[in-house]
Design a protein around this motif. Structure first.
Motif, PDB file in Angstrom:
ATOM      1  N   ARG A 198       0.921   1.400 -17.524  1.00 13.32           N
ATOM      2  CA  ARG A 198       0.706   0.035 -17.194  1.00 13.32           C
ATOM      3  C   ARG A 198      -0.232  -0.875 -18.161  1.00 13.32           C
ATOM      4  N   GLN A 211       0.105  10.702 -12.533  1.00 12.58           N
ATOM      5  CA  GLN A 211       0.294  10.470 -11.223  1.00 12.58           C
ATOM      6  C   GLN A 211       0.768  11.616 -10.618  1.00 12.58           C
ATOM      7  N   GLU A 213       2.824  12.439  -7.025  1.00 12.45           N
ATOM      8  CA  GLU A 213       3.604  11.618  -5.942  1.00 12.45           C
ATOM      9  C   GLU A 213       4.083  12.838  -4.928  1.00 12.45           C
TER      10      GLU A 213
HETATM   11  N1  DAH Z   1       2.799   4.149  -6.222  1.00 16.13           N
HETATM   12  C1  DAH Z   1       1.602   3.762  -5.751  1.00 16.13           C
HETATM   13  C2  DAH Z   1       0.861   3.230  -6.836  1.00 16.13           C
HETATM   14  O1  DAH Z   1       1.081   3.858  -8.096  1.00 16.13           O
HETATM   15  C3  DAH Z   1       0.815   4.806  -5.174  1.00 16.13           C
HETATM   16  C4  DAH Z   1       1.416   5.397  -3.911  1.00 16.13           C
HETATM   17  C5  DAH Z   1       0.974   4.676  -2.587  1.00 16.13           C
HETATM   18  C6  DAH Z   1       2.517   6.205  -3.768  1.00 16.13           C
HETATM   19  C7  DAH Z   1       1.826   4.937  -1.582  1.00 16.13           C
HETATM   20  C8  DAH Z   1       3.165   6.536  -2.598  1.00 16.13           C
HETATM   21  C9  DAH Z   1       2.559   5.901  -1.388  1.00 16.13           C
HETATM   22  O2  DAH Z   1       4.219   7.462  -2.482  1.00 16.13           O
HETATM   23  O3  DAH Z   1       3.214   6.064  -0.035  1.00 16.13           O
HETATM   24  O4  DAH Z   1      -0.281   2.697  -6.761  1.00 16.13           O
END
Ligand code: DAH
Length: 344
Positions: A198, A211, A213
């Motif tokens: 980002r 991250q 997930e």
């Molecule tokens: N993708 C989100 C982010 O990068 C983080 C996230 C939030 C992932 C909620 C998820 C979720 O799977 O259910 O900020």
């Protein structure tokens, strides 16, 4: 000089020189000089035939005696010289095994990697399997199919690294939710870890970070399951019964959505700089899979429900080890990195 005298002189000369030989090389050249094909003694031996009959016997016997004596002497000398050269070599190469060793530097997992592995192991112990996706991915997997509206600010060139109209550096690992659901019918229980990108950089943000997930889809997955999984995760990463709260939030791909906070690891909830006096630290996002997301991958939202969550690995490492600046994780200062060796 008669031959007998000559032989005795030769014997003395040879014995003297042999006694003085200190090296195997010298010894060998003496052997050649006296006993070799053209050696002094050999020459005499060869000429015995030319002597008068009465001298031959005595001279011959003496020559042979001297030859044997010299050979024996050379043999003995050679074994002493060999032994002493071995001794010298051993003395030379001797090592003191009682000396302290030079410290050797061994490697260690980077703190981000060790936290990442730790979290993956927690999920694997709960029965999740690992899924993967590329770092350069389609924009539709990153936004469109995750129900991001056309004008969502994250879609902006200001926030996301675009390669071209279709491709970008994934801004989150949620892309792997889509990729998994496109190929695997429910039940699904996966986690995916990796780098995301980002346009953001300050004390708590880095343009590249990691991250993890998670996605679980089945016939009756509920928010209660989500709470249970998050509780097991945070109990294991931090400490048993760490305070947790689910705060209502919004993500395009989950409904309802929540952010999870833990009691501040620095002040235990009393209020400090780290938690901006709130007593709480935000640790992850989560929610129930939005029906629109199921539609986009062809899963029937009336038959299936799903839970999803996502967290930043650097952030967790920072909270766990109280690292004040994310950039410390990327400078690769070995003195910093090695502090975390063996810690878990
Ligand atoms: N993708 C989100 C982010 O990068 C983080 C996230 C939030 C992932 C909620 C998820 C979720 O799977 O259910 O900020």
């Amino acid at each position: 000089m008669n031959p007998v005298e000559e032989l005795n002189n030769l014997r003395e000369e040879a014995l003297r020189e042999l006694a003085g030989a200190e090296e195997l090389k010298v010894l060998e050249s003496l052997r050649v000089a006296f006993l070799g094909k053209k050696g002094k003694l050999t020459t005499i031996l060869k000429s015995i035939g030319k002597l008068p009959q009465d001298e031959r016997k005595e001279t011959g016997a003496l020559s042979n005696k001297i030859k044997k004596e010299l050979e024996a002497c050379i043999k003995e000398k050679s074994s002493t010289l060999k032994a002493s050269s071995l001794e010298m070599k051993m003395a030379d190469e001797r090592m003191d095994i009682t000396l302290p060793q030079h410290g050797s530097v061994t490697g260690a997992a980077h703190p981000v990697n060790s936290v990442l592995i730790e979290i993956c192991e927690i999920f694997i112990s709960m029965g999740f399997s690992m899924a993967e996706g590329p770092e350069v991915d389609f924009e539709k997997y990153n936004f469109e199919m995750l129900n991001f509206p056309e004008d969502h600010p994250a879609r902006d060139m200001q926030d996301t690294f675009y390669i071209n109209n279709e491709l970008l550096l994934r801004a989150h690992t949620s892309t792997v939710q889509i990729r998994t659901m496109l190929v695997q019918p429910p039940p699904v229980a996966i986690i995916a870890s990796g780098k995301v990108y980002r346009k953001d950089a300050d004390q708590t943000h880095s343009p590249m970070f990691h991250q993890i997930e998670g996605l679980m889809v089945d016939r009756a997955v509920t928010f209660k399951d989500l709470r249970g999984i998050v509780r097991i995760l945070l109990d294991n990463i931090f400490h048993k019964d760490i305070p947790i709260r689910f705060r209502p939030s919004f993500f395009p791909f989950t409904e309802p959505s929540a952010e999870v906070d833990i009691g501040c690891t620095v002040c235990n909830g009393a209020g400090c700089k780290m938690c901006k006096d709130s007593g709480w630290l935000e640790i992850m996002g989560c929610g129930m899979v939005d029906p629109n997301v199921f539609d986009s991958v062809g899963i029937d939202p009336l038959r299936f429900t799903g839970l999803a969550f996502g967290m930043g690995v650097e952030r967790i490492a920072m909270l766990k080890y109280r690292i004040p600046d994310i950039r410390m994780l990327f400078t690769n200062n070995m003195r910093f990195n090695l502090q975390f060796r063996g810690l878990r």
